[in-house]
Design an enzyme around this catalytic site. Structure first.
Site, PDB file in Angstrom:
ATOM      1  N   SER A   1     115.538  41.461  84.539  1.00 49.13           N
ATOM      2  CA  SER A   1     114.980  42.202  83.401  1.00 49.13           C
ATOM      3  C   SER A   1     113.458  42.126  83.456  1.00 49.13           C
ATOM      4  O   SER A   1     112.892  41.200  84.054  1.00 49.13           O
ATOM      5  CB  SER A   1     115.503  41.622  82.085  1.00 49.13           C
ATOM      6  OG  SER A   1     115.303  40.223  82.045  1.00 49.13           O
TER       7      SER A   1
ATOM      8  N   GLU B   1     109.700  42.588  81.345  1.00 53.64           N
ATOM      9  CA  GLU B   1     109.036  42.630  80.035  1.00 53.64           C
ATOM     10  C   GLU B   1     107.736  43.435  80.106  1.00 53.64           C
ATOM     11  O   GLU B   1     106.941  43.266  81.027  1.00 53.64           O
ATOM     12  CB  GLU B   1     108.736  41.192  79.574  1.00 53.64           C
ATOM     13  CG  GLU B   1     108.116  41.147  78.191  1.00 53.64           C
ATOM     14  CD  GLU B   1     108.010  39.727  77.676  1.00 53.64           C
ATOM     15  OE1 GLU B   1     109.037  39.031  77.614  1.00 53.64           O
ATOM     16  OE2 GLU B   1     106.889  39.328  77.332  1.00 53.64           O
TER      17      GLU B   1
ATOM     18  N   ASP C   1     103.002  34.313  67.620  1.00 53.48           N
ATOM     19  CA  ASP C   1     101.867  33.403  67.813  1.00 53.48           C
ATOM     20  C   ASP C   1     100.947  33.458  66.605  1.00 53.48           C
ATOM     21  O   ASP C   1     100.896  34.472  65.902  1.00 53.48           O
ATOM     22  CB  ASP C   1     101.078  33.828  69.064  1.00 53.48           C
ATOM     23  CG  ASP C   1     101.720  33.259  70.315  1.00 53.48           C
ATOM     24  OD1 ASP C   1     102.190  32.104  70.267  1.00 53.48           O
ATOM     25  OD2 ASP C   1     101.766  33.973  71.327  1.00 53.48           O
TER      26      ASP C   1
ATOM     27  N   PHE D   1      96.562  31.947  80.356  1.00 51.91           N
ATOM     28  CA  PHE D   1      97.893  32.048  79.735  1.00 51.91           C
ATOM     29  C   PHE D   1      98.544  30.670  79.601  1.00 51.91           C
ATOM     30  O   PHE D   1      99.081  30.316  78.567  1.00 51.91           O
ATOM     31  CB  PHE D   1      98.825  32.926  80.582  1.00 51.91           C
ATOM     32  CG  PHE D   1      98.553  34.401  80.483  1.00 51.91           C
ATOM     33  CD1 PHE D   1      97.752  34.925  79.479  1.00 51.91           C
ATOM     34  CD2 PHE D   1      99.121  35.275  81.383  1.00 51.91           C
ATOM     35  CE1 PHE D   1      97.509  36.282  79.390  1.00 51.91           C
ATOM     36  CE2 PHE D   1      98.886  36.638  81.307  1.00 51.91           C
ATOM     37  CZ  PHE D   1      98.076  37.138  80.308  1.00 51.91           C
TER      38      PHE D   1
ATOM     39  N   HIS E   1     114.027  36.980  84.087  1.00 51.39           N
ATOM     40  CA  HIS E   1     113.255  37.873  83.220  1.00 51.39           C
ATOM     41  C   HIS E   1     111.812  37.840  83.732  1.00 51.39           C
ATOM     42  O   HIS E   1     111.182  36.774  83.733  1.00 51.39           O
ATOM     43  CB  HIS E   1     113.332  37.358  81.779  1.00 51.39           C
ATOM     44  CG  HIS E   1     112.693  38.257  80.775  1.00 51.39           C
ATOM     45  ND1 HIS E   1     113.201  39.493  80.420  1.00 51.39           N
ATOM     46  CD2 HIS E   1     111.572  38.094  80.019  1.00 51.39           C
ATOM     47  CE1 HIS E   1     112.431  40.054  79.502  1.00 51.39           C
ATOM     48  NE2 HIS E   1     111.440  39.231  79.242  1.00 51.39           N
TER      49      HIS E   1
HETATM   50  P1  FAD Z   1     110.143  28.891  66.838  1.00 55.03           P
HETATM   51  O1  FAD Z   1     111.486  28.839  67.450  1.00 55.03           O
HETATM   52  O2  FAD Z   1     110.066  29.047  65.356  1.00 55.03           O
HETATM   53  O3  FAD Z   1     109.359  27.564  67.288  1.00 55.03           O
HETATM   54  C1  FAD Z   1     107.958  27.452  67.065  1.00 55.03           C
HETATM   55  C2  FAD Z   1     107.590  25.981  66.843  1.00 55.03           C
HETATM   56  O4  FAD Z   1     108.130  25.546  65.587  1.00 55.03           O
HETATM   57  C3  FAD Z   1     108.159  25.019  67.898  1.00 55.03           C
HETATM   58  O5  FAD Z   1     107.217  24.018  68.120  1.00 55.03           O
HETATM   59  C4  FAD Z   1     109.402  24.452  67.241  1.00 55.03           C
HETATM   60  O6  FAD Z   1     109.740  23.168  67.735  1.00 55.03           O
HETATM   61  C5  FAD Z   1     108.955  24.396  65.786  1.00 55.03           C
HETATM   62  N1  FAD Z   1     110.032  24.510  64.804  1.00 55.03           N
HETATM   63  C6  FAD Z   1     111.080  25.351  64.832  1.00 55.03           C
HETATM   64  N2  FAD Z   1     111.860  25.167  63.759  1.00 55.03           N
HETATM   65  C7  FAD Z   1     111.299  24.160  63.028  1.00 55.03           C
HETATM   66  C8  FAD Z   1     111.594  23.504  61.797  1.00 55.03           C
HETATM   67  N3  FAD Z   1     112.689  23.846  61.109  1.00 55.03           N
HETATM   68  N4  FAD Z   1     110.756  22.536  61.352  1.00 55.03           N
HETATM   69  C9  FAD Z   1     109.647  22.205  62.043  1.00 55.03           C
HETATM   70  N5  FAD Z   1     109.297  22.799  63.219  1.00 55.03           N
HETATM   71  C10 FAD Z   1     110.104  23.748  63.684  1.00 55.03           C
HETATM   72  N6  FAD Z   1     104.835  36.281  70.710  1.00 55.03           N
HETATM   73  C11 FAD Z   1     104.501  37.443  70.066  1.00 55.03           C
HETATM   74  O7  FAD Z   1     103.630  37.414  69.180  1.00 55.03           O
HETATM   75  N7  FAD Z   1     105.098  38.637  70.403  1.00 55.03           N
HETATM   76  C12 FAD Z   1     106.065  38.717  71.356  1.00 55.03           C
HETATM   77  O8  FAD Z   1     106.583  39.799  71.634  1.00 55.03           O
HETATM   78  C13 FAD Z   1     106.462  37.507  72.043  1.00 55.03           C
HETATM   79  N8  FAD Z   1     107.443  37.521  72.991  1.00 55.03           N
HETATM   80  C14 FAD Z   1     107.845  36.334  73.565  1.00 55.03           C
HETATM   81  C15 FAD Z   1     108.912  36.342  74.467  1.00 55.03           C
HETATM   82  C16 FAD Z   1     109.351  35.149  75.075  1.00 55.03           C
HETATM   83  C17 FAD Z   1     110.529  35.185  76.018  1.00 55.03           C
HETATM   84  C18 FAD Z   1     108.669  33.925  74.783  1.00 55.03           C
HETATM   85  C19 FAD Z   1     109.089  32.645  75.480  1.00 55.03           C
HETATM   86  C20 FAD Z   1     107.618  33.908  73.873  1.00 55.03           C
HETATM   87  C21 FAD Z   1     107.193  35.103  73.240  1.00 55.03           C
HETATM   88  N9  FAD Z   1     106.163  35.117  72.296  1.00 55.03           N
HETATM   89  C22 FAD Z   1     105.802  36.298  71.669  1.00 55.03           C
HETATM   90  C23 FAD Z   1     105.445  33.882  71.951  1.00 55.03           C
HETATM   91  C24 FAD Z   1     106.043  33.189  70.705  1.00 55.03           C
HETATM   92  O9  FAD Z   1     105.921  33.995  69.570  1.00 55.03           O
HETATM   93  C25 FAD Z   1     105.268  31.903  70.516  1.00 55.03           C
HETATM   94  O10 FAD Z   1     105.532  31.001  71.552  1.00 55.03           O
HETATM   95  C26 FAD Z   1     105.414  31.235  69.159  1.00 55.03           C
HETATM   96  O11 FAD Z   1     104.403  30.246  69.055  1.00 55.03           O
HETATM   97  C27 FAD Z   1     106.776  30.555  68.938  1.00 55.03           C
HETATM   98  O12 FAD Z   1     107.784  31.475  68.793  1.00 55.03           O
HETATM   99  P2  FAD Z   1     109.327  31.001  68.734  1.00 55.03           P
HETATM  100  O13 FAD Z   1     110.110  32.193  68.416  1.00 55.03           O
HETATM  101  O14 FAD Z   1     109.670  30.205  69.914  1.00 55.03           O
HETATM  102  O15 FAD Z   1     109.236  30.039  67.415  1.00 55.03           O
END
Ligand code: FAD
Length: 299
Positions: free
Chosen positions: A19, A21, A112, A221, A271
């Site tokens: 896939s 991105e 982010d 990055f 991916h």
């Molecule tokens: P989460 O799963 O919420 O985790 C974020 C942090 O919070 C982690 O440190 C986790 O341990 C902590 N956490 C989770 N739940 C809890 C809780 N209940 N209590 C306390 N801490 C907690 N960013 C963009 O802006 N746009 C995109 O399109 C994008 N695409 C991405 C695609 C992939 C495949 C990846 C790997 C990353 C992408 N990102 C994107 C980056 C991502 O948004 C960031 O890494 C962001 O900081 C974390 O997102 P997450 O969904 O992993 O968050």
């Protein structure tokens, strides 16, 4: 490959699912580059492509791009969705819009922190963690829900165990497939998958690979996303400083070997973070399809 949910694709495909991105372009030239990359990479018959969401208010742009790629190119596509800059009701409105386009796959993320900020602040009436978005999506919509994970831990996590516990909560909220952050040491992926399985996480974990095309860019990055460049690779990049072509050649060779080892060990697919460019990904996938390292995978 037929248009279908990503979890079904992974469950039924006999070969690994590749896939790609992309990110939404900001300029007319960027749009032309993206269309050229999609057209070139379409020939490789990817399982699906995904389109990131950049900026707090850009969800509609992502959905439109995903709709166009699916309709005009006949490639399955997933829209990245983030909690950033949206209330629950705005997220629902975007998910309704996505549903209306007939799309079946969503990549649910927290997002982010905005440029220049070091921590993520939820929008009033919005969500704080990706697990909440996953719960919202899976309780109200029939999408295949994909989410992110971090072989070397998320940079904000206090430690790897806490990050894994949060990942388990997210998966339990309804994640069907995980895609990893980029990484360069396969041992980090293998160890992470073992720890995830020990933690009771059973969904497919697709490695995310970014072929290096520019040394300064990859250093930037990795410094923000929590991935490390192994010292040997860093040295090899430094030796080639100032020679863009040599860096790009090394990037393709390194990623090809990395993917071959991952697939030979049974990874369900790869991916590729393409950065809207096709040549590196095209060379790597073409070589992998010729050599079929997954035929050595344990069954
Ligand atoms: P989460 O799963 O919420 O985790 C974020 C942090 O919070 C982690 O440190 C986790 O341990 C902590 N956490 C989770 N739940 C809890 C809780 N209940 N209590 C306390 N801490 C907690 N960013 C963009 O802006 N746009 C995109 O399109 C994008 N695409 C991405 C695609 C992939 C495949 C990846 C790997 C990353 C992408 N990102 C994107 C980056 C991502 O948004 C960031 O890494 C962001 O900081 C974390 O997102 P997450 O969904 O992993 O968050």
């Amino acid at each position: 490959m037929a248009l279908m949910r990503i979890d079904e694709m992974l469950a039924t495909s006999t070969d690994p699912v590749f896939s790609f991105e992309f990110f939404p372009p900001k300029t007319p030239q960027g749009e032309r580059n993206l269309l050229a990359a999609v057209t070139a990479l379409r020939e490789l018959e990817p399982g699906f492509v995904s389109v990131t969401k950049t900026g707090a208010s850009a969800q509609a742009q992502t959905i439109e791009l995903v709709r166009r790629i699916r309709a005009d190119h006949g490639i399955e596509a997933a829209a990245h969705f983030t909690c950033a800059g949206a209330t629950r009701d705005q997220l629902r409105a975007s998910l309704d819009e996505l549903r209306a386009t007939g799309l079946e796959n969503v990549l649910a993320l927290r997002g982010d922190p905005p440029n220049g900020e070091t921590s993520f602040a939820a929008t009033a009436g919005g969500l704080t963690h990706a697990s909440e978005l996953v719960a919202l999506v899976t309780s109200e919509y029939p999408f295949c829900t994909v989410a992110a994970c971090y072989p070397e831990s998320h940079p904000e996590a206090p430690d790897a165990d806490a990050d894994m516990a949060h990942l388990r909560t997210k998966v339990d909220a309804g994640v069907h497939v995980l895609i990893t952050n980029l990484f360069f040491a396969n041992d980090a992926y293998f160890a992470f998958v073992r720890r995830a399985r020990d933690a009771g996480i059973e969904v497919p974990i697709v490695p995310g690979i970014m072929p290096i095309t520019n040394a300064d860019q990859i250093k930037r990055f990795t410094s923000v996303c929590g991935a490390t460049i192994p010292p040997g690779l860093l040295d090899a990049l430094d030796v080639r400083a100032g020679d863009a072509e040599a860096v790009a050649d090394l990037g393709v060779a390194y990623a090809t070997l990395q993917c071959a080892e991952l697939l030979a060990a049974g990874a369900p697919g790869i991916h590729f973070y393409t950065l809207n460019r096709s040549p590196a990904t095209r060379a790597i996938v073409s070589a992998l399809r010729l050599s079929r390292p997954w035929q050595a995978a344990p069954r």
